[in-house]
Design a protein around this motif. Structure first.
Motif, PDB file in Angstrom:
ATOM      1  N   TYR A   9      51.463  15.904   8.390  1.00 37.87           N
ATOM      2  CA  TYR A   9      51.867  15.595   9.763  1.00 37.87           C
ATOM      3  C   TYR A   9      50.660  15.366  10.667  1.00 37.87           C
ATOM      4  CZ  TYR A   9      56.792  16.267   8.959  1.00 37.87           C
ATOM      5  OH  TYR A   9      58.076  16.117   8.515  1.00 37.87           O
ATOM      6  N   THR A  10      49.588  16.080  10.430  1.00 40.76           N
ATOM      7  CA  THR A  10      48.369  15.856  11.212  1.00 40.76           C
ATOM      8  C   THR A  10      47.818  14.463  10.947  1.00 40.76           C
ATOM      9  OG1 THR A  10      47.858  18.217  11.169  1.00 40.76           O
ATOM     10  CG2 THR A  10      46.058  16.725  11.693  1.00 40.76           C
ATOM     11  N   ASN A  11      47.793  14.058   9.694  1.00 38.09           N
ATOM     12  CA  ASN A  11      47.314  12.712   9.356  1.00 38.09           C
ATOM     13  C   ASN A  11      48.236  11.642   9.928  1.00 38.09           C
ATOM     14  OD1 ASN A  11      45.012  13.479   8.018  1.00 38.09           O
ATOM     15  ND2 ASN A  11      45.928  13.379   5.989  1.00 38.09           N
ATOM     16  N   SER A  12      49.522  11.901   9.911  1.00 35.02           N
ATOM     17  CA  SER A  12      50.480  10.909  10.406  1.00 35.02           C
ATOM     18  C   SER A  12      50.458  10.787  11.929  1.00 35.02           C
ATOM     19  CB  SER A  12      51.899  11.277   9.979  1.00 35.02           C
ATOM     20  OG  SER A  12      52.007  11.308   8.586  1.00 35.02           O
ATOM     21  N   LEU A  13      50.266  11.889  12.638  1.00 37.84           N
ATOM     22  CA  LEU A  13      50.414  11.879  14.082  1.00 37.84           C
ATOM     23  C   LEU A  13      49.097  11.870  14.862  1.00 37.84           C
ATOM     24  CD1 LEU A  13      53.306  14.497  14.347  1.00 37.84           C
ATOM     25  CD2 LEU A  13      53.505  12.007  14.379  1.00 37.84           C
ATOM     26  N   TYR A  14      48.043  12.455  14.308  1.00 38.58           N
ATOM     27  CA  TYR A  14      46.821  12.641  15.083  1.00 38.58           C
ATOM     28  C   TYR A  14      45.600  11.902  14.540  1.00 38.58           C
ATOM     29  CZ  TYR A  14      49.339  16.268  17.529  1.00 38.58           C
ATOM     30  OH  TYR A  14      50.260  16.943  18.271  1.00 38.58           O
ATOM     31  N   GLY A  15      45.475  11.799  13.267  1.00 39.83           N
ATOM     32  CA  GLY A  15      44.291  11.169  12.689  1.00 39.83           C
ATOM     33  C   GLY A  15      43.995  11.755  11.323  1.00 39.83           C
ATOM     34  N   GLU A  16      43.012  11.204  10.703  1.00 39.42           N
ATOM     35  CA  GLU A  16      42.712  11.493   9.304  1.00 39.42           C
ATOM     36  C   GLU A  16      41.893  12.774   9.135  1.00 39.42           C
ATOM     37  OE1 GLU A  16      43.091  10.510   5.296  1.00 39.42           O
ATOM     38  OE2 GLU A  16      43.894   9.401   6.984  1.00 39.42           O
ATOM     39  N   ILE A  17      42.328  13.598   8.205  1.00 39.67           N
ATOM     40  CA  ILE A  17      41.544  14.724   7.695  1.00 39.67           C
ATOM     41  C   ILE A  17      41.438  14.506   6.196  1.00 39.67           C
ATOM     42  CG2 ILE A  17      41.496  17.204   7.257  1.00 39.67           C
ATOM     43  CD1 ILE A  17      42.913  17.670   9.833  1.00 39.67           C
ATOM     44  N   GLU A  18      40.241  14.655   5.666  1.00 40.60           N
ATOM     45  CA  GLU A  18      40.040  14.422   4.235  1.00 40.60           C
ATOM     46  C   GLU A  18      40.822  15.425   3.398  1.00 40.60           C
ATOM     47  OE1 GLU A  18      35.957  14.401   3.134  1.00 40.60           O
ATOM     48  OE2 GLU A  18      35.393  13.056   4.774  1.00 40.60           O
ATOM     49  N   PHE A  19      41.276  14.971   2.241  1.00 42.27           N
ATOM     50  CA  PHE A  19      42.040  15.826   1.337  1.00 42.27           C
ATOM     51  C   PHE A  19      41.184  16.985   0.839  1.00 42.27           C
ATOM     52  CE2 PHE A  19      43.822  16.878  -2.873  1.00 42.27           C
ATOM     53  CZ  PHE A  19      45.098  17.226  -2.480  1.00 42.27           C
ATOM     54  N   LEU A  20      39.909  16.710   0.551  1.00 41.34           N
ATOM     55  CA  LEU A  20      39.010  17.765   0.083  1.00 41.34           C
ATOM     56  C   LEU A  20      38.831  18.846   1.151  1.00 41.34           C
ATOM     57  CD1 LEU A  20      37.149  18.836  -2.113  1.00 41.34           C
ATOM     58  CD2 LEU A  20      35.310  17.483  -1.114  1.00 41.34           C
ATOM     59  N   SER A  21      38.760  18.448   2.409  1.00 38.93           N
ATOM     60  CA  SER A  21      38.655  19.429   3.497  1.00 38.93           C
ATOM     61  C   SER A  21      39.893  20.306   3.548  1.00 38.93           C
ATOM     62  CB  SER A  21      38.473  18.725   4.832  1.00 38.93           C
ATOM     63  OG  SER A  21      37.284  17.994   4.844  1.00 38.93           O
ATOM     64  N   MET A  22      41.060  19.694   3.357  1.00 39.18           N
ATOM     65  CA  MET A  22      42.300  20.456   3.349  1.00 39.18           C
ATOM     66  C   MET A  22      42.317  21.446   2.183  1.00 39.18           C
ATOM     67  SD  MET A  22      45.632  20.741   1.865  1.00 39.18           S
ATOM     68  CE  MET A  22      45.752  19.292   0.895  1.00 39.18           C
ATOM     69  N   LEU A  23      41.821  21.024   1.026  1.00 38.98           N
ATOM     70  CA  LEU A  23      41.771  21.933  -0.122  1.00 38.98           C
ATOM     71  C   LEU A  23      40.807  23.095   0.127  1.00 38.98           C
ATOM     72  CD1 LEU A  23      41.863  19.540  -3.203  1.00 38.98           C
ATOM     73  CD2 LEU A  23      43.678  21.019  -2.347  1.00 38.98           C
ATOM     74  N   LEU A  24      39.678  22.817   0.758  1.00 31.72           N
ATOM     75  CA  LEU A  24      38.731  23.886   1.067  1.00 31.72           C
ATOM     76  C   LEU A  24      39.309  24.879   2.069  1.00 31.72           C
ATOM     77  CD1 LEU A  24      35.360  21.924   1.231  1.00 31.72           C
ATOM     78  CD2 LEU A  24      36.045  23.629  -0.462  1.00 31.72           C
ATOM     79  N   VAL A  25      40.007  24.368   3.067  1.00 30.74           N
ATOM     80  CA  VAL A  25      40.667  25.246   4.038  1.00 30.74           C
ATOM     81  C   VAL A  25      41.693  26.120   3.321  1.00 30.74           C
ATOM     82  CG1 VAL A  25      42.305  25.247   5.962  1.00 30.74           C
ATOM     83  CG2 VAL A  25      40.278  23.816   6.066  1.00 30.74           C
ATOM     84  N   THR A  26      42.458  25.520   2.432  1.00 29.34           N
ATOM     85  CA  THR A  26      43.465  26.274   1.676  1.00 29.34           C
ATOM     86  C   THR A  26      42.808  27.366   0.838  1.00 29.34           C
ATOM     87  OG1 THR A  26      44.840  24.297   1.561  1.00 29.34           O
ATOM     88  CG2 THR A  26      45.381  26.075   0.050  1.00 29.34           C
ATOM     89  N   PHE A  27      41.713  27.020   0.177  1.00 26.51           N
ATOM     90  CA  PHE A  27      41.023  27.991  -0.674  1.00 26.51           C
ATOM     91  C   PHE A  27      40.483  29.163   0.142  1.00 26.51           C
ATOM     92  CE2 PHE A  27      37.032  29.543  -2.532  1.00 26.51           C
ATOM     93  CZ  PHE A  27      37.536  30.108  -3.687  1.00 26.51           C
ATOM     94  N   TYR A  28      39.764  28.873   1.209  1.00 30.69           N
ATOM     95  CA  TYR A  28      39.162  29.954   1.986  1.00 30.69           C
ATOM     96  C   TYR A  28      40.211  30.790   2.716  1.00 30.69           C
ATOM     97  CZ  TYR A  28      34.561  28.160   0.970  1.00 30.69           C
ATOM     98  OH  TYR A  28      33.429  27.761   0.322  1.00 30.69           O
ATOM     99  N   TYR A  29      41.251  30.144   3.193  1.00 29.49           N
ATOM    100  CA  TYR A  29      42.307  30.913   3.839  1.00 29.49           C
ATOM    101  C   TYR A  29      43.105  31.701   2.805  1.00 29.49           C
ATOM    102  CZ  TYR A  29      45.138  32.343   7.667  1.00 29.49           C
ATOM    103  OH  TYR A  29      45.749  33.117   8.609  1.00 29.49           O
ATOM    104  N   GLY A  30      43.226  31.153   1.608  1.00 31.72           N
ATOM    105  CA  GLY A  30      43.881  31.880   0.524  1.00 31.72           C
ATOM    106  C   GLY A  30      43.139  33.155   0.155  1.00 31.72           C
ATOM    107  N   LEU A  31      41.805  33.125   0.266  1.00 27.86           N
ATOM    108  CA  LEU A  31      41.030  34.343   0.016  1.00 27.86           C
ATOM    109  C   LEU A  31      41.361  35.424   1.047  1.00 27.86           C
ATOM    110  CD1 LEU A  31      37.518  32.888  -0.904  1.00 27.86           C
ATOM    111  CD2 LEU A  31      39.247  33.835  -2.443  1.00 27.86           C
TER     112      LEU A  31
END
Length: 179
Positions: free
Chosen positions: A139-161
């Protein structure tokens, strides 16, 4: 060996309790609330009659990273609360019901039981987190602008910790508190 069988038991119990359905749905709802509501807020205000005359409301322009951080903010408050609530009676409830006594009569260690409960809850939380952040990223990519997929995976990993620490502390206190 025992841990694997107990893990299968815990996964089946989570499925029968519908945790594999409603926990990811709650995480999805928490994740998409901010991107959608912030994007459509001006239309929502207009549809309910607008603001009183003379009121000036200037909404900030959000960067895509800000929106993803808003979703993480939802996980920090309501997501952590949800994790604590679903793990609250994990071990203490089985001790109270006598299930723990039935398990410990067999040659199964207490450590295997705790590890199986911990790992099954981690699988549920990490899966829900990944689905939620992926929905927020979409939804962020669709409505606001592009975030890289790798950045999203890193956020998921660190928040998962961080959520792993929350699950670990919750299971730890469940294990040491006797009912």
């Amino acid at each position: 060996m025992h841990t694997k069988v107990l893990l299968q038991k815990e996964m089946l119990e989570n499925w029968r309790n519908k945790k594999w359905i409603w926990v990811p749905l709650v995480f999805l709802l928490l994740a998409i609330m901010d991107p959608i509501s912030n994007y459509y807020l001006p239309q929502i205000l207009e549809s309910i009659g607008g603001l009183p005359d003379g009121t000036v409301l200037e909404l900030p322009e959000y960067a895509p990273q800000d929106i993803l951080l808003m979703s993480l903010g939802q996980f920090s408050s309501l997501g952590v609360l949800l994790i604590v609530l679903i793990s609250m009676g994990t071990i203490a409830g089985e001790q109270k019901n006598g299930v723990m006594d039935l398990l410990l009569i067999k040659p199964i260690s207490y450590r295997s039981i705790i590890l199986a409960k911990w790992f099954s809850l981690l699988l549920l939380v990490w899966t829900s987190l990944f689905l939620g952040i992926t929905a927020s990223w979409y939804y962020t990519n669709s409505l606001y602008g592009e975030i890289e997929f790798l950045s999203m995976l890193l956020v998921t990993f660190y928040y998962g910790l961080w959520l792993t620490l929350v699950v670990t502390i919750s299971i730890f206190y469940n294990a040491i508190i006797q009912t």
